[in-house]
Design a protein around this motif. Structure first.
Motif, mmCIF file in Angstrom:
data_model
loop_
_atom_site.group_PDB
_atom_site.id
_atom_site.type_symbol
_atom_site.label_atom_id
_atom_site.label_comp_id
_atom_site.label_asym_id
_atom_site.label_seq_id
_atom_site.Cartn_x
_atom_site.Cartn_y
_atom_site.Cartn_z
ATOM 1 N N TYR A 1 0.842 -1.194 0.000
ATOM 2 C CA TYR A 1 0.000 0.000 0.000
ATOM 3 C C TYR A 1 0.878 1.245 0.000
ATOM 4 C CZ TYR A 1 -3.416 -3.445 1.661
ATOM 5 O OH TYR A 1 -4.218 -4.548 1.791
ATOM 6 N N SER A 2 0.410 2.284 -0.706
ATOM 7 C CA SER A 2 1.147 3.548 -0.736
ATOM 8 C C SER A 2 0.168 4.707 -0.908
ATOM 9 C CB SER A 2 2.169 3.557 -1.874
ATOM 10 O OG SER A 2 1.533 3.366 -3.130
ATOM 11 N N PHE A 3 0.525 5.863 -0.340
ATOM 12 C CA PHE A 3 -0.320 7.046 -0.465
ATOM 13 C C PHE A 3 -0.076 7.734 -1.802
ATOM 14 C CE2 PHE A 3 -0.233 6.835 4.241
ATOM 15 C CZ PHE A 3 -1.602 6.897 4.488
ATOM 16 N N GLU A 4 -1.161 8.231 -2.406
ATOM 17 C CA GLU A 4 -1.072 9.092 -3.577
ATOM 18 C C GLU A 4 -1.655 10.459 -3.228
ATOM 19 O OE1 GLU A 4 -2.444 7.607 -7.259
ATOM 20 O OE2 GLU A 4 -0.804 6.153 -7.382
ATOM 21 N N ALA A 5 -1.566 11.408 -4.158
ATOM 22 C CA ALA A 5 -2.100 12.743 -3.901
ATOM 23 C C ALA A 5 -3.590 12.643 -3.571
ATOM 24 C CB ALA A 5 -1.893 13.630 -5.118
ATOM 25 N N PRO A 6 -4.046 13.334 -2.547
ATOM 26 C CA PRO A 6 -5.455 13.257 -2.150
ATOM 27 C C PRO A 6 -6.358 13.942 -3.152
ATOM 28 C CG PRO A 6 -4.371 14.976 -0.925
ATOM 29 C CD PRO A 6 -3.294 14.277 -1.708
ATOM 30 N N THR A 7 -7.660 13.743 -2.986
ATOM 31 C CA THR A 7 -8.645 14.370 -3.853
ATOM 32 C C THR A 7 -9.864 14.714 -3.003
ATOM 33 O OG1 THR A 7 -9.905 14.121 -5.915
ATOM 34 C CG2 THR A 7 -9.663 12.155 -4.539
ATOM 35 N N THR A 8 -10.969 15.016 -3.633
ATOM 36 C CA THR A 8 -12.198 15.304 -2.897
ATOM 37 C C THR A 8 -13.366 14.577 -3.550
ATOM 38 O OG1 THR A 8 -12.717 17.268 -4.221
ATOM 39 C CG2 THR A 8 -11.442 17.607 -2.200
ATOM 40 N N VAL A 9 -14.376 14.313 -2.772
ATOM 41 C CA VAL A 9 -15.644 13.824 -3.274
ATOM 42 C C VAL A 9 -16.727 14.475 -2.428
ATOM 43 C CG1 VAL A 9 -15.597 11.753 -1.816
ATOM 44 C CG2 VAL A 9 -17.035 11.799 -3.863
ATOM 45 N N TYR B 1 -8.529 10.536 1.142
ATOM 46 C CA TYR B 1 -7.231 9.895 0.972
ATOM 47 C C TYR B 1 -7.297 8.971 -0.244
ATOM 48 C CZ TYR B 1 -6.309 11.088 5.918
ATOM 49 O OH TYR B 1 -6.124 11.733 7.111
ATOM 50 N N VAL B 2 -6.181 8.876 -0.959
ATOM 51 C CA VAL B 2 -6.068 7.946 -2.081
ATOM 52 C C VAL B 2 -4.945 6.956 -1.765
ATOM 53 C CG1 VAL B 2 -5.701 7.648 -4.552
ATOM 54 C CG2 VAL B 2 -6.867 9.704 -3.699
ATOM 55 N N VAL B 3 -5.295 5.683 -1.703
ATOM 56 C CA VAL B 3 -4.316 4.637 -1.394
ATOM 57 C C VAL B 3 -4.217 3.676 -2.578
ATOM 58 C CG1 VAL B 3 -3.740 2.699 0.110
ATOM 59 C CG2 VAL B 3 -4.726 4.786 1.087
ATOM 60 N N ARG B 4 -3.018 3.541 -3.099
ATOM 61 C CA ARG B 4 -2.782 2.570 -4.171
ATOM 62 C C ARG B 4 -2.383 1.236 -3.542
ATOM 63 N NH1 ARG B 4 -1.678 2.303 -9.560
ATOM 64 N NH2 ARG B 4 -1.834 4.584 -9.792
ATOM 65 N N PHE B 5 -2.888 0.149 -4.100
ATOM 66 C CA PHE B 5 -2.507 -1.175 -3.597
ATOM 67 C C PHE B 5 -2.142 -2.098 -4.746
ATOM 68 C CE2 PHE B 5 -7.038 -1.456 -4.408
ATOM 69 C CZ PHE B 5 -7.228 -2.719 -4.923
ATOM 70 N N LYS B 6 -1.274 -3.044 -4.456
ATOM 71 C CA LYS B 6 -0.834 -4.012 -5.454
ATOM 72 C C LYS B 6 -0.420 -5.279 -4.740
ATOM 73 C CE LYS B 6 2.355 -4.601 -9.349
ATOM 74 N NZ LYS B 6 3.453 -3.987 -10.141
ATOM 75 N N LYS B 7 -0.725 -6.412 -5.331
ATOM 76 C CA LYS B 7 -0.398 -7.694 -4.736
ATOM 77 C C LYS B 7 1.114 -7.862 -4.615
ATOM 78 C CE LYS B 7 -2.211 -11.872 -3.682
ATOM 79 N NZ LYS B 7 -1.041 -12.694 -3.443
ATOM 80 N N LYS B 8 1.549 -8.335 -3.465
ATOM 81 C CA LYS B 8 2.963 -8.600 -3.266
ATOM 82 C C LYS B 8 3.420 -9.756 -4.156
ATOM 83 C CE LYS B 8 3.061 -7.118 1.586
ATOM 84 N NZ LYS B 8 3.271 -7.570 2.989
ATOM 85 N N ASP B 9 4.704 -9.777 -4.470
ATOM 86 C CA ASP B 9 5.280 -10.858 -5.261
ATOM 87 C C ASP B 9 5.542 -12.039 -4.331
ATOM 88 O OD1 ASP B 9 6.421 -12.451 -7.139
ATOM 89 O OD2 ASP B 9 8.267 -11.255 -7.363
ATOM 90 N N ASP B 10 4.474 -12.853 -4.142
ATOM 91 C CA ASP B 10 4.584 -13.971 -3.199
ATOM 92 C C ASP B 10 4.504 -15.327 -3.877
ATOM 93 O OD1 ASP B 10 1.992 -13.880 -4.022
ATOM 94 O OD2 ASP B 10 1.094 -13.682 -2.030
ATOM 95 N N GLY B 11 4.726 -15.335 -5.184
ATOM 96 C CA GLY B 11 4.683 -16.593 -5.917
ATOM 97 C C GLY B 11 3.318 -16.925 -6.480
ATOM 98 N N MET B 12 2.270 -16.234 -6.013
ATOM 99 C CA MET B 12 0.930 -16.448 -6.560
ATOM 100 C C MET B 12 0.827 -15.757 -7.911
ATOM 101 S SD MET B 12 -0.708 -18.283 -4.344
ATOM 102 C CE MET B 12 -2.443 -18.003 -4.706
ATOM 103 N N PRO B 13 0.324 -16.426 -8.939
ATOM 104 C CA PRO B 13 0.332 -15.865 -10.292
ATOM 105 C C PRO B 13 -0.659 -14.727 -10.513
ATOM 106 C CG PRO B 13 -0.818 -17.964 -10.275
ATOM 107 C CD PRO B 13 -0.214 -17.804 -8.910
ATOM 108 N N LEU B 14 -1.709 -14.664 -9.706
ATOM 109 C CA LEU B 14 -2.738 -13.650 -9.912
ATOM 110 C C LEU B 14 -2.829 -12.726 -8.696
ATOM 111 C CD1 LEU B 14 -5.605 -15.820 -11.417
ATOM 112 C CD2 LEU B 14 -3.916 -14.458 -12.647
#
Length: 422
Positions: free
Chosen positions: A236-244, A250-263
């Motif tokens: 997880y990492s923070f990106e520039a915030p926005t409004t709604v 807050y805007v949080v980007r997420f991505k699967k860790k490289d843990d050997g799982m293909p998807l």
């Protein structure tokens, strides 16, 4: 165990410009119908998924892929205020009565937020914030059962040709976010048409259904992506915030860790800075490993067929009412390639489904919604029935998502076919 959790999910999911809007209104029996289009003032491109809500009510709709919308209100509601909102822009309130007979233009001003304005010192990292979102679910999300009316649309295309179209109004018995009871749906009104000659069901069959979009409600169904066991599988990492709705997000980007799982998933979470409630999520499946992706999506196929997904993207939006957040919109977009042995060219199929909650009311004083007798199963395939496409007033006063141009063309073809048969 984690692979089974992710597999369960897939089995259920088959510029700082102003925006301009113009309206027309058409009165019908007991209700008024407003039509309009939202476009970018500079590029003139349409804006999809703008939220429209009648102030102090639960009546809502969204714009389609062409930026168009239909909003239906009763005669008694015509003096109300309509609120237009979209992520990253200031909300706009307009009196419904001021739109009658006018070419009204409404500009939604962008709302820029500097990162320095956001205080994230309470969270040692972005993952701590995401965990707090799910910990606060009982406080932030609906804690009473509600009866929702929702509009669902599903289209299947073979390359650029529409081969199946399904539309439905469903009654959604939404269970409280504070318990594990599953949501229930009942089909209120529906119509469908499928050209099986083009779909080529001998080689491939796609199926979806309203539950494919409902299960995107990750606050109600966190076990499909951010369960206690899997929430740590992502970076997880923070990106520039926005409004709604003029509120800091807050805007949080997420991505699967490289843990050997293909998807794995990757995307963004939009979190209300004050309440720490999830307001929206957009994400996609990493499908670089074709074999693994095919195994997740395809249950059964002929031996001489090779099929794999080339796109799998998802979106879910939440709305706030009286301090409580609820599921308001979900969309799924899947694209598959199908190769058949001894066939020179492959086939490309895509399925797009979306569901928008157009109204809701508190169900009962009890903790759980009672289950209706006419409920539909999660794996429901709405049966083929072309009746209704020939009737322009089929939906009556029900709010719906305006068909985009490609879908409208498909509907017109069905109407012409019905006319020839008559």
């Amino acid at each position: 165990m984690k692979a089974n959790i992710h597999r369960g999910f897939f089995s259920k999911l088959l510029s700082c410009s102003m925006f301009l809007m113009s309206f027309i209104i058409m009165a019908q029996d007991g209700f008024a119908e407003y039509k309009g289009v939202v476009v970018d003032a500079e590029s003139k491109k349409p804006l999809e998924a703008v939220n429209l809500n009648i102030k102090n009510t639960n009546i809502a709709t969204v714009t389609n892929a062409d930026g168009q919308f239909i909003l239906k209100v009763t005669e008694a509601t015509k003096e109300r205020i309509v609120i237009f909102s979209i992520l990253g822009y200031q909300i706009k309130e307009v009196e419904l009565s001021s739109l009658i007979g006018q070419d009204t233009r409404i500009a939604l001003q962008p709302s820029l937020t500097e990162l320095s304005q956001v205080n994230v010192t309470n969270f040692k990292n972005a993952e701590a914030l995401v965990r707090k979102v799910f910990e606060n679910k009982s406080k932030n999300n609906l804690d009473k059962p509600v009866l929702m009316t929702a509009f669902y649309r599903e289209t299947i295309k073979k390359r650029n040709r529409d081969v199946s179209l399904t539309e439905a109004v469903v009654n959604l018995y939404k269970q409280p976010y504070t318990n594990s009871a599953r949501d229930v749906m009942a089909l209120h009104k529906a119509r469908k048409s499928t050209d099986y000659r083009i779909l080529d069901t001998l080689a491939f069959k796609l199926q979806g259904g309203p539950f494919s979009t409902l299960y995107l409600d990750i606050m109600k169904y966190p076990e499909y992506i951010f369960s206690n066991e899997t929430i740590g599988d992502y970076k997880y990492s923070f990106e520039a915030p926005t409004t709604v709705n003029n509120k800091l997000v807050y805007v949080v980007r997420f991505k699967k860790k490289d843990d050997g799982m293909p998807l794995g998933y990757m995307g963004k979470l939009y979190i209300d800075a004050k309440s720490l409630a999830l307001t929206s999520a957009t994400y996609a499946l990493n499908i670089e490993d074709k074999r693994s992706a095919s195994e997740f999506f395809v249950r059964k196929k002929p031996r001489d067929v090779i099929t794999y997904p080339t796109e799998a993207s998802y979106k879910v939006n939440y709305q706030e009412k009286d301090g409580k957040w609820y599921y308001s919109y979900g969309s799924v977009n899947l694209t598959f390639k199908v190769n058949k042995k001894r066939k020179l060219f492959n086939s490309v199929y895509s399925i797009a489904s979306e569901m928008a909650v157009t109204d809701w009311e508190t169900a009962y004083s009890t903790d759980v919604v009672s289950i209706p007798k006419d409920r539909i199963r999660p794996n429901i395939i709405i049966s083929d029935a072309i009746s209704g496409f020939s009737d322009p007033d089929f939906w009556g006063a029900y709010n719906l998502i305006e068909p985009d141009k490609s879908i409208e063309s498909a509907i017109n073809k069905i109407r012409r076919k019905l006319s020839r048969e008559d």
